[in-house]
Design a protein around this motif. Structure first.
Motif, PDB file in Angstrom:
ATOM      1  N   SER A 155       4.232   7.298 -41.964  1.00 16.52           N
ATOM      2  CA  SER A 155       5.195   7.704 -42.997  1.00 16.52           C
ATOM      3  C   SER A 155       6.518   8.057 -42.329  1.00 16.52           C
ATOM      4  CB  SER A 155       4.660   8.875 -43.820  1.00 16.52           C
ATOM      5  OG  SER A 155       4.394   9.980 -42.974  1.00 16.52           O
ATOM      6  N   TRP A 170      11.727  11.000 -51.248  1.00 17.31           N
ATOM      7  CA  TRP A 170      10.882  12.040 -50.684  1.00 17.31           C
ATOM      8  C   TRP A 170      11.760  12.821 -49.712  1.00 17.31           C
ATOM      9  CZ3 TRP A 170       6.024  13.485 -51.877  1.00 17.31           C
ATOM     10  CH2 TRP A 170       5.276  12.610 -52.666  1.00 17.31           C
ATOM     11  N   CYS A 186      12.081  16.439 -47.112  1.00 19.80           N
ATOM     12  CA  CYS A 186      11.417  17.531 -46.413  1.00 19.80           C
ATOM     13  C   CYS A 186      12.507  18.377 -45.758  1.00 19.80           C
ATOM     14  CB  CYS A 186      10.459  16.980 -45.365  1.00 19.80           C
ATOM     15  SG  CYS A 186       9.570  18.271 -44.467  1.00 19.80           S
ATOM     16  N   HIS A 244       6.853  18.360 -47.948  1.00 22.21           N
ATOM     17  CA  HIS A 244       7.775  17.369 -48.502  1.00 22.21           C
ATOM     18  C   HIS A 244       7.603  17.309 -50.012  1.00 22.21           C
ATOM     19  CE1 HIS A 244       4.097  15.022 -47.743  1.00 22.21           C
ATOM     20  NE2 HIS A 244       4.446  14.361 -48.821  1.00 22.21           N
ATOM     21  N   ALA A 289       8.664  15.064 -53.761  1.00 20.78           N
ATOM     22  CA  ALA A 289       9.193  13.892 -54.455  1.00 20.78           C
ATOM     23  C   ALA A 289      10.308  14.411 -55.358  1.00 20.78           C
ATOM     24  CB  ALA A 289       8.101  13.229 -55.285  1.00 20.78           C
ATOM     25  N   ASP A 330       8.635  16.855 -57.693  1.00 23.45           N
ATOM     26  CA  ASP A 330       7.209  16.550 -57.861  1.00 23.45           C
ATOM     27  C   ASP A 330       6.854  16.266 -59.317  1.00 23.45           C
ATOM     28  OD1 ASP A 330       6.705  16.697 -55.139  1.00 23.45           O
ATOM     29  OD2 ASP A 330       6.165  18.814 -55.212  1.00 23.45           O
TER      30      ASP A 330
END
Length: 150
Positions: free
Chosen positions: A38, A70, A72, A79, A81, A98
């Motif tokens: 990722s 995404w 972080c 992290h 969304a 999210d």
């Protein structure tokens, strides 16, 4: 729904951010690459950024859009969304984290943004500002406001 532009930001090296859905490649400056399954682009919060080679979305009166990614933040060990959408019909900007709407504001004077899309920073009065400290991956641009379940 297929995005009009998409930058996975999973390159292992180099200064190009590939657009896998459109034609708006980006140029990374001061960005570190996070390797692995990722992958992500890591921003220092001071000067790092990715600038697309051309306009990636239409903003302003009568135009809807969504930008999703995404993220972080450096200060948080997780992290999220995220998505920001502009609904052309009701002129509301909405922030989702999210999948949950966290904020909405009426945009009484939507401005057209004719320039490149900036990833990792903002522009205010033609000046670079609000540099993001942390990692970003999977940036996607849609040409309409997406609903919270999309």
């Amino acid at each position: 729904m297929k995005p009009v532009d998409a930058w996975p930001l999973d390159e292992r090296s180099g200064s190009t951010a590939a657009d896998t859905a459109g034609v708006d490649e980006g140029t990374a400056s001061g960005v570190r690459r996070r390797a692995g399954k990722s992958g992500a682009a890591e921003f220092d919060g001071v000067s790092s950024r990715i600038v697309t080679w051309g306009p990636a979305l239409r903003t302003g009166k009568g135009h809807g859009f969504t930008v999703a990614a995404w993220v972080c933040p450096s200060a948080v060990p997780d992290h999220f969304a995220t998505a920001v959408s502009q609904d052309a019909a009701d002129r509301r900007l909405r922030l989702y984290v999210d999948g949950v709407q966290e904020a909405a504001v009426k945009d009484t004077a939507p401005l057209a943004g004719p320039g490149s899309l900036m990833i990792g920073r903002a522009t205010y009065r033609r000046q670079a500002t609000d540099f993001f400290p942390g990692a970003i991956r999977d940036v996607r641009v849609f040409d309409r406001a997406l609903a919270s379940d999309e």
